[in-house]
Scaffold this active site. Structure first.
Site, PDB file in Angstrom:
ATOM      1  N   VAL B 116      46.518  45.414  44.598  1.00  0.00           N
ATOM      2  CA  VAL B 116      45.718  44.956  43.460  1.00  0.00           C
ATOM      3  C   VAL B 116      45.899  43.457  43.238  1.00  0.00           C
ATOM      4  O   VAL B 116      45.331  42.897  42.303  1.00  0.00           O
ATOM      5  CB  VAL B 116      46.058  45.728  42.156  1.00  0.00           C
ATOM      6  N   GLU B 117      46.718  42.831  44.066  1.00  0.00           N
ATOM      7  CA  GLU B 117      46.860  41.385  43.896  1.00  0.00           C
ATOM      8  C   GLU B 117      46.157  40.684  45.062  1.00  0.00           C
ATOM      9  O   GLU B 117      44.949  40.642  45.109  1.00  0.00           O
ATOM     10  CB  GLU B 117      48.342  41.019  43.764  1.00  0.00           C
TER      11      GLU B 117
END
Lengths: 695, 307
Positions: B116-117
């Site tokens: 998610v980064e």
């Protein structure tokens, strides 16, 4: 080969021990380094761990602390552990147990770090609550007047919490009365109690976790584990060090052994070298020294002659040394040589810069440098005199010797001196002689060499020929015999008389050849002239020469028909000891029907004893008597006496050197049977056909 | 020797220095590497869709943290925790809220790989950087290498992050004896110690050297679940346990806490007093505390100034 192998093995030992040494050095260095590093590392770890424990304690005591210090120490421990774990030593089997312990140490460290994190977490709350409660009680001063028991109770509870924290024993906790109670409706009091109880409850709830966590942190056995690792490691390392020690001892032993071996080799090589040097010295000595007299030898003289300028030599020769040797034996002979050597040394000791040599046999030499002729002559005279006056004593024997001394300063030094010595020996009156070029000694040597060549060529070309001189019967005036005389005909036709070549031929192998040729040719002539007898000259010394005698009789045996007409003229010799052998020869000659003539009787060593021992047929009276009978009455008397004497023994006479008619007539009157000489005829190449002569 | 050291340490400790130490004036980083790291830090190349750079969530123009409650990552996805500041991160005893990274090197790895980064793996990062002529040249200049490896990229970023220190905060100058604090600020610091804030917020980063449970007195409840220490250790005692955050530049790094639930410092102080200290603070006390906290703002990292 053997020494090569020794060197090779020493080299091998050297290489092996060098490699072992390097190997040992590396092992030892690495081991020591690794060992030291490990110990440093484990000690660091121990220190860090102590410091960490101290920081935790500090943290538990102080209300607040810079916790970075704890984290920093933890990181240091982790870093140090990594270093420790990397130690090369741990890979070896010896330290397997240590390695296991170190791996398990990691678990302990990690779990301790987690425990510390938890401890810090719990401790923060506990500390804050205790801090809060302390300040809270302070703020409860208002209760002193109204509800002082609450304040007292609160103090008790706080004290209990503090005590528990100090004692660190959960059993000490008694939760029953840790909360404050009051029925007071006062808001302030209620609030005080409420806030107190929140924290008290919190503390009660958290103390278990807190005490457990700090106990697990403070009572971790990391420190003990490190100490244990340290102790065990030291023990194991001691073993390793002992092994290293043993290895070092072995190396040392090998080193000492190879060193001893090298020393031994060195010693034996030195010894060998020494022996070699002695041998070489003695060889050198024997090359330059005479072993008997310990003087320098001939070789030394030759090399010395090459190295000095203006040399002068004294050649000293013992007279008749052979006789002395024969009479007294070689032992005395050697002693004489040794004594003479010493005598020479002492006699010449006053001279500087001289060397004394023994040149072989009975010959000594003294070498001078740059000395004038008069001086050397005087030295020689004095030396000769002193030697001849010296008594050589051996046990109870006392001997005199005489020496001949030659001086020479002219090149070639030795040859000239040798030749001069020969000349000196022939002169019994002189004992010292100086070589001078006008002696022509060298020339005669050259001539001798030429003569030998001439003889050789003459034999090869059949130019050795007999000449014949008639012997006349003075009664009948007829030629009855011929004396055969040897001649050498040169290529140009010149006829050489025997004195020109015969003596020289005697010193070569050609003498036998010449004798043989002569015998054969005489025999041949005898065949051609059956009316004459022929006589052949043989010296008494020749009779002792077996080879020559064999040749003679071989020829006789091959010509038996004429042998009875061949007579032998024996030439007198000064040296005739073995008359028996001569008599034996005469007997044999007689057996062929030949006669024996004594030549040149009345000269030199004429000896009447021959006549008692030898069967002589004819005596030839020497020319020195015959030629002077005309003028010298004494010579005539001798002639008559010889004639009387020999006639009495049934011998006939032949007079030599009959050179005139007067002589022939006197001889006839005296009654001498035969004559020969220039008056009748010179020696001629062939016998005369007519045997008639006139007086 | 050991005893001597211990003894000496005790003597020194008794006259305890302040439990907070100032930030060094110089970072001592390799400037070339740090500059290269800075370029990477600002480069979206390091995210899968080229949309996210490190700086997106660590706003170095502010306090090095994210002003959003949770950060927006790859493809607009939301993170699960409030981004902590990257300033002075080198002094953190562990990285991430739950301390799962031992150091910055491990930390850098995290967001790049996080789906998610940045949502990239090391191979692709390597490829991308190697494909860039600019980076090829820069790495060749700085590291003397022709083929860039992932470890080099991480190293450069870490070097940059190590340069992100904020020295010369007013409080640091006070600690060094260069200046004096105002009465309010001094009083704030005194309260900070008396109430026990300092118990956890100490050291160079004023925090970030221990774990603590959020809500020791009264349980702290969040709307969502967050990766706490329990998610690593599976120990019940680690429920809601997080790394104590740094208080440096705290006035610049709102919102506060792992869940970004406190929008202001006052809210954050209230929450702490209630949940972790079990106290109630007066307005004046809170104001004094904030005065003190404001002195913790340091200078902008020098590495950001230079080009």
């Amino acid at each position: 080969m053997k020494s090569n192998r020794s060197i090779l093995s020493v080299l091998l030992i050297g290489i092996i021990s060098s490699i072992a040494l390097i190997y040992f050095y590396i092992i030892q260095r690495d081991f020591t380094k690794n060992h030291r590093e490990f110990l440093i590392s484990i000690n660091n770890l121990e220190q860090h761990q102590s410091k960490l424990s101290y920081l935790i304690l500090e943290n538990s005591i102080y209300i607040y602390q810079n916790q970075d210090k704890i984290e920093q120490k933890i990181q240091e421990i982790q870093a140090e552990y990594k270093i420790l774990k990397k130690s090369v030593l741990l890979k070896s089997d010896t330290y397997k147990q240590i390695n296991k312990k170190i791996i398990s140490l990691k678990k302990k460290i990690d779990s301790n770090i987690k425990n510390i994190e938890d401890y810090l977490m719990f401790n923060a709350g506990i500390k804050n609550s205790l801090l809060f409660l302390t300040r809270h009680i302070e703020s409860g001063e208002f209760l002193v007047l109204e509800d002082s028991h609450i304040l007292i109770k609160a103090n008790h509870i706080l004290k209990h919490f503090y005590d528990t924290k100090k004692i660190q024993d959960l059993d000490y906790l008694d939760y029953k009365e840790f909360l404050l109670h009051s029925d007071s409706s006062d808001k302030k009091t209620k609030d005080f109690i409420k806030k107190f109880n929140i924290h008290s409850k919190y503390l009660m709830k958290s103390y278990t976790d807190y005490i457990n966590s700090i106990n697990s942190v403070l009572h971790n056995d990391i420190y003990n584990a490190i100490i244990e690792i340290n102790t065990q490691f030291s023990k194991l390392a001691l073993k390793d060090f002992k092994a290293l020690d043993t290895f070092a001892f072995m190396l040392f032993t090998i080193f000492i052994l190879s060193l001893s071996f090298i020393i031994f080799l060195l010693y034996s090589s030195i010894k060998k070298n020494h022996t070699l040097q002695i041998t070489s010295k003695s060889l050198q000595h024997s090359l330059t020294y005479d072993q008997l007299t310990n003087l320098y030898n001939r070789k030394a003289l030759e090399s010395r002659l090459n190295s000095i300028s203006k040399p002068t030599i004294l050649l000293i020769n013992i007279d008749n040394f052979k006789d002395t040797n024969d009479i007294y034996g070689n032992q005395i002979g050697d002693s004489i040589l040794i004594n003479l050597a010493r005598l020479l040394e002492s006699e010449l000791a006053y001279l500087e810069n001289i060397n004394i040599f023994r040149l072989g046999g009975d010959e000594f030499g003294v070498l001078f440098q740059d000395i004038d002729e008069d001086e050397i002559y005087n030295i020689a005279i004095k030396l000769e005199k002193n030697i001849s006056e010296h008594k050589f004593s051996f046990d109870n024997l006392e001997l005199d010797i005489s020496v001949s001394i030659v001086c020479n300063t002219i090149f070639p030094i030795l040859e000239n001196a040798d030749l001069t010595l020969k000349l000196l020996k022939q002169n019994p009156t002189k004992r010292v002689m100086i070589y001078t070029d006008d002696m022509n000694l060298k020339k005669s040597v050259e001539e001798n060499m030429q003569t030998v060549q001439i003889i050789k060529n003459a034999i090869a070309d059949d130019r050795i020929i007999p000449y014949f001189q008639p012997i006349v019967n003075l009664q009948t005036l007829k030629i009855e015999k011929y004396e055969a005389l040897v001649r050498l005909k040169l290529e140009d036709g010149t006829i050489l008389p025997p004195f020109k070549f015969l003596e020289i031929s005697k010193k070569s192998s050609y003498y036998h050849e010449i004798t043989k040729i002569m015998i054969n040719k005489i025999l041949q002539t005898a065949k051609e002239y059956p009316q004459y007898r022929f006589s052949l000259n043989i010296s008494m010394l020749d009779i002792l020469n077996e080879k020559l005698i064999t040749i003679l009789f071989d020829c006789f045996n091959q010509n038996l028909s004429v042998v009875a007409r061949i007579d032998i003229e024996l030439l007198e010799s000064e040296f005739l000891e073995d008359t028996a052998k001569v008599q034996e020869f005469i007997k044999k000659v007689h057996s062929y029907g030949s006669n024996i003539l004594i030549d040149d009787f009345g000269s030199g060593y004429s000896n009447f004893s021959y006549f008692s021992d030898l069967d002589i047929d004819v005596v030839k009276i020497d020319g020195s008597i015959v030629s002077e009978i005309v003028d010298d009455k004494r010579k005539l008397h001798i002639l008559k006496t010889i004639h009387q004497f020999t006639k009495g023994m049934d011998m006939v006479n032949i007079a030599e050197y009959v050179e005139s008619k007067e002589i022939a007539q006197i001889l006839q009157e005296v009654g001498i049977e035969y004559a020969q000489g220039y008056y009748f005829s010179q020696p001629i190449p062939k016998p005369l056909e007519s045997d008639k002569v006139t007086l | 020797m050991l005893k001597f050291i211990l003894f000496t340490s005790i003597i020194i400790s008794l006259y305890a220095q302040e439990p907070i130490s100032p930030i060094p004036l110089e970072s001592g980083v390799n400037r070339d590497k740090a500059k290269l790291g800075k370029e990477l830090f600002f480069d979206t190349l390091l995210s899968k869709d080229n949309s996210v750079a490190c700086v997106n969530c660590h706003d170095v123009s502010q306090g090095g943290a994210d002003s959003n409650v949770v950060s927006i990552g790859f493809n607009g996805k939301k993170g699960n925790i409030q981004s902590p500041t990257v300033f002075n991160a080198r002094y953190n005893f562990k990285q991430f809220w739950n301390g799962r990274a031992k150091n910055l090197y491990e930390q850098v790895d995290g967001p790049i790989n996080n789906p998610v980064e940045h949502n990239l793996d090391s191979k692709i990062v390597e490829q991308r950087v190697n494909n860039s002529k600019l980076y090829k040249k820069r790495f060749s200049d700085v590291y003397g290498i022709s083929k860039i490896k992932y470890t080099h990229i991480v190293d450069a970023i870490v070097e940059f992050e190590k340069g992100l220190i904020t020295p010369n905060a007013k409080f640091d100058k006070y600690l060094r004896g260069e200046i004096d604090l105002s009465d309010n600020e001094k009083n704030g610091y005194k309260l900070f110690k008396q109430y026990g804030c300092i118990t956890c917020h100490n050291g160079i980063n004023i925090g970030s050297n221990s774990f603590q449970k959020m809500g020791t007195f009264i349980e702290y409840k969040s709307k969502n679940s967050y990766p706490d220490k329990e998610s690593i250790t599976n120990k019940q005692i680690h429920y809601n346990v997080f790394k104590v955050p740094t208080l440096r530049n705290i006035n610049l790094t709102a919102p506060y806490f792992h869940d970004g639930s406190a929008k202001t410092l006052t809210e954050a102080i209230d929450a702490m007093a209630k949940h972790n200290l079990g106290v109630e603070l007066s307005k004046k006390e809170k104001k004094n505390l904030i005065d003190f906290l404001n002195t913790l703002e340091g200078e902008k990292p020098a590495i950001l100034e230079s080009n």
